[in-house]
Design an enzyme around this catalytic site. Structure first.
Site, PDB file in Angstrom:
ATOM      1  N   GLY A 215       0.643  -1.424   0.033  1.00  0.00           N
ATOM      2  CA  GLY A 215      -0.133   0.110   0.044  1.00  0.00           C
ATOM      3  C   GLY A 215       0.956   1.217  -0.012  1.00  0.00           C
ATOM      4  N   GLU A 216       2.023   1.291   0.705  1.00  0.00           N
ATOM      5  CA  GLU A 216       2.488   2.352   0.801  1.00  0.00           C
ATOM      6  C   GLU A 216       3.130   2.995  -0.430  1.00  0.00           C
ATOM      7  OE1 GLU A 216       5.497   2.090   4.064  1.00  0.00           O
ATOM      8  OE2 GLU A 216       3.829   1.636   5.699  1.00  0.00           O
ATOM      9  N   ASP A 217       3.701   1.658  -1.340  1.00  0.00           N
ATOM     10  CA  ASP A 217       4.356   2.139  -2.389  1.00  0.00           C
ATOM     11  C   ASP A 217       3.292   2.542  -3.709  1.00  0.00           C
ATOM     12  OD1 ASP A 217       6.600   1.487  -1.392  1.00  0.00           O
ATOM     13  OD2 ASP A 217       6.999  -0.499  -2.193  1.00  0.00           O
ATOM     14  N   THR A 218       2.259   1.762  -3.814  1.00  0.00           N
ATOM     15  CA  THR A 218       1.430   1.747  -4.910  1.00  0.00           C
ATOM     16  C   THR A 218      -0.076   2.118  -4.803  1.00  0.00           C
ATOM     17  OG1 THR A 218       1.010  -0.235  -5.326  1.00  0.00           O
ATOM     18  CG2 THR A 218       2.980   0.391  -6.503  1.00  0.00           C
ATOM     19  N   ARG A 219      -0.686   2.190  -3.545  1.00  0.00           N
ATOM     20  CA  ARG A 219      -2.113   2.201  -3.465  1.00  0.00           C
ATOM     21  C   ARG A 219      -2.391   3.420  -4.075  1.00  0.00           C
ATOM     22  NH1 ARG A 219      -5.154   0.190   0.335  1.00  0.00           N
ATOM     23  NH2 ARG A 219      -3.431  -0.583   1.643  1.00  0.00           N
TER      24      ARG A 219
ATOM     25  N   GLU B 162       0.293 -13.083   2.179  1.00  0.00           N
ATOM     26  CA  GLU B 162      -0.669 -13.135   0.824  1.00  0.00           C
ATOM     27  C   GLU B 162      -0.060 -14.077  -0.328  1.00  0.00           C
ATOM     28  OE1 GLU B 162      -2.848  -8.576   1.052  1.00  0.00           O
ATOM     29  OE2 GLU B 162      -1.694  -9.120  -0.478  1.00  0.00           O
TER      30      GLU B 162
END
Length: 477
Positions: free
Chosen positions: A29-33, A94
């Site tokens: 999430g922090e990279d590409t959300r 995941e």
């Protein structure tokens, strides 16, 4: 040598899956959300692709069961590998689950290498190595999970995907969405009846032979008497796994078409399915054989040849079915037949003999047709036992008689069953007679002898008697 399954699959065998999502999105999430992944998600949804994104799940120390369940219920997974993907133990869990589903269920996994080198993922180097070694000290703090995480990264890094390192992201997203839409939205399912009985067990056993995790070409045979449900099983399997192939085809009643000199029509259908449409024009079976060979040899294809009874004919074996070398890597060829020996001649990798339904399954299937319920009515117990015994676990017989007796009174049941003891039901008899008609003259004589004189006798005893008469046909007994 083909392996044979006649017993229940183990608890670890792949099970029937109910797919609620077309795509599961795994990302850091922090990279590409808020950029790449958000744009990708928007484009997928816009194309009508049902996509799971974990926006609504709260992050914590342990991965939530809802997330693992969503992965299991997805037909495919897109993994967006970014610089800090391995920093998240949640992401690694995941990924491990995704790769497990790929191995056990044949789930499609599509990696996107977003400004990272695929070799760093395969070998856990760079930021992917730092997370394990020093940054978070996975080796020390989560040593029980490290092996799973490393193996998942290595496997995923070896899958062909998209390497995004330059160019317009919108163009990359457009290409990715088009590929996924082609696989998901063009998926065509075959009709299978509602409320199938025993199908989960069939699928589990066949999954052992299909080995969806393997990139080899595998040929699987399904054999059994007429009316046992071979075609229904094949259709069900097709619906479960066909979306994982580049192309797929289900060819029905192959032997009937061949006997009617209609093989060119089947070749045309196969070519159209392989090439994604068009109207192929074939002049003769040999031209068709060459065109098929060129169209499937480099494609990962799923092809089901339903109801083949005679493979001795060169046209059928060489001009339609082919062999392992005829197909591209990862292809799966499924053949249904009443003739077990035919599958041996074709050198299938796995042979599955369909068994009759047990008494509980038979009662459930019959009740669906006779009472339109899964449960039977009171006061019908003794009559039900007679019907179940008469049908001998044959799905066709249970369906036909269930429909015949539906909404009838107990006295009418008694009358119908009494009539059946003297004269078999026409629809059932017609299907069973196909197997008899397929025998040669000598086999028919042996069949008649067994039916008249050896019913209920031990197989070895009967074999010895027939052997003494030079009439033994072990495959018939």
């Amino acid at each position: 040598m083909a392996s044979t399954s006649t017993q229940m699959a183990s608890d670890s065998s792949p099970s029937m899956r109910r797919c609620l999502y077309d795509v599961f999105l795994s990302f850091r999430g922090e990279d590409t959300r808020d950029n790449f992944t958000d744009h990708l998600y928007t484009n997928l949804v816009r194309r009508g692709i049902i996509t799971f994104r974990d926006d609504k799940l709260k992050r914590g120390e342990e991965i939530q069961p809802e997330l693992l369940k969503a992965i299991e219920e997805s037909r495919s997974s897109i993994v967006v590998f970014s610089q800090n993907y391995a920093d998240s133990r949640w992401c690694l869990e995941e990924l491990a689950k995704i790769m497990e589903c790929r191995k056990e269920n044949g789930q499609i996994v599509l990696p996107i290498f977003y400004h990272v080198d695929p070799s760093d993922i395969r070998k856990q180097r760079g930021s992917f190595g730092e997370a394990f070694a020093t940054k978070y000290d996975y080796e020390e703090n989560w040593k029980d999970e490290v092996e799973r995480w490393r193996e998942a990264l290595t496997q995923a890094g070896n899958i062909s995907g998209w390497h995004i390192k330059e160019g317009y992201e919108s163009e990359h997203i457009k290409e990715i969405t088009a590929v996924i839409a082609n696989r998901i939205l063009n998926f065509k399912s075959l009709f299978v009846e509602d409320n199938l009985v025993g199908m989960d067990s069939h699928f589990q056993k066949l999954s052992l032979g299909l080995r969806m995790e393997s990139n080899d070409v595998r040929m699987v045979g399904i054999c059994g008497i007429g009316g046992i449900g071979k075609t229904t099983i094949a259709r069900y399997v097709y619906n479960q796994i066909s979306w994982g192939f580049e192309c797929s085809s289900f060819l029905e009643k192959v032997s009937e078409a061949h006997k009617n000199k209609d093989l060119v029509r089947l070749q045309n259908q196969l070519l159209n399915d392989m090439l994604g449409g068009g109207n192929q024009k074939i002049s003769n079976v040999f031209e068709g054989a060459n065109m098929i060979k060129n169209s499937v040899r480099f494609r990962k294809a799923l092809i089901i040849f339903d109801d083949i009874d005679d493979i001795d004919d060169t046209d059928l074996s060489e001009c339609l079915v082919g062999n392992h070398d005829s197909y591209g890597k990862g292809s799966r060829i499924i053949i249904t037949t009443r003739d077990k020996h035919l599958l041996t001649m074709l050198k299938v990798d796995y042979l599955y003999e369909v068994e009759e339904l047990n008494s509980n399954e038979a009662l459930k299937l019959f009740s669906q047709y006779a009472f339109r319920l899964n449960l039977f009515k009171e006061n019908f117990e003794s009559l039900l036992r007679r019907v179940i015994h008469y049908c001998q676990g044959l799905p066709l017989a249970l369906k036909v008689l269930g429909s015949l007796l539906c909404d009838k009174t107990i006295s009418e049941w008694e009358s119908e069953l009494h009539k059946l003891e003297k004269e078999p039901e026409v629809k059932i008899q017609k299907v069973l007679k196909i197997s008899f008609d397929g025998l040669d003259d000598t086999q028919k004589v042996v069949f008649l002898d067994i039916a008249c004189f050896f019913k209920g006798e031990d197989r070895d005893f009967v074999s010895k008697i027939l052997d003494g008469c030079k009439l033994i046909y072990i495959c018939m007994i």
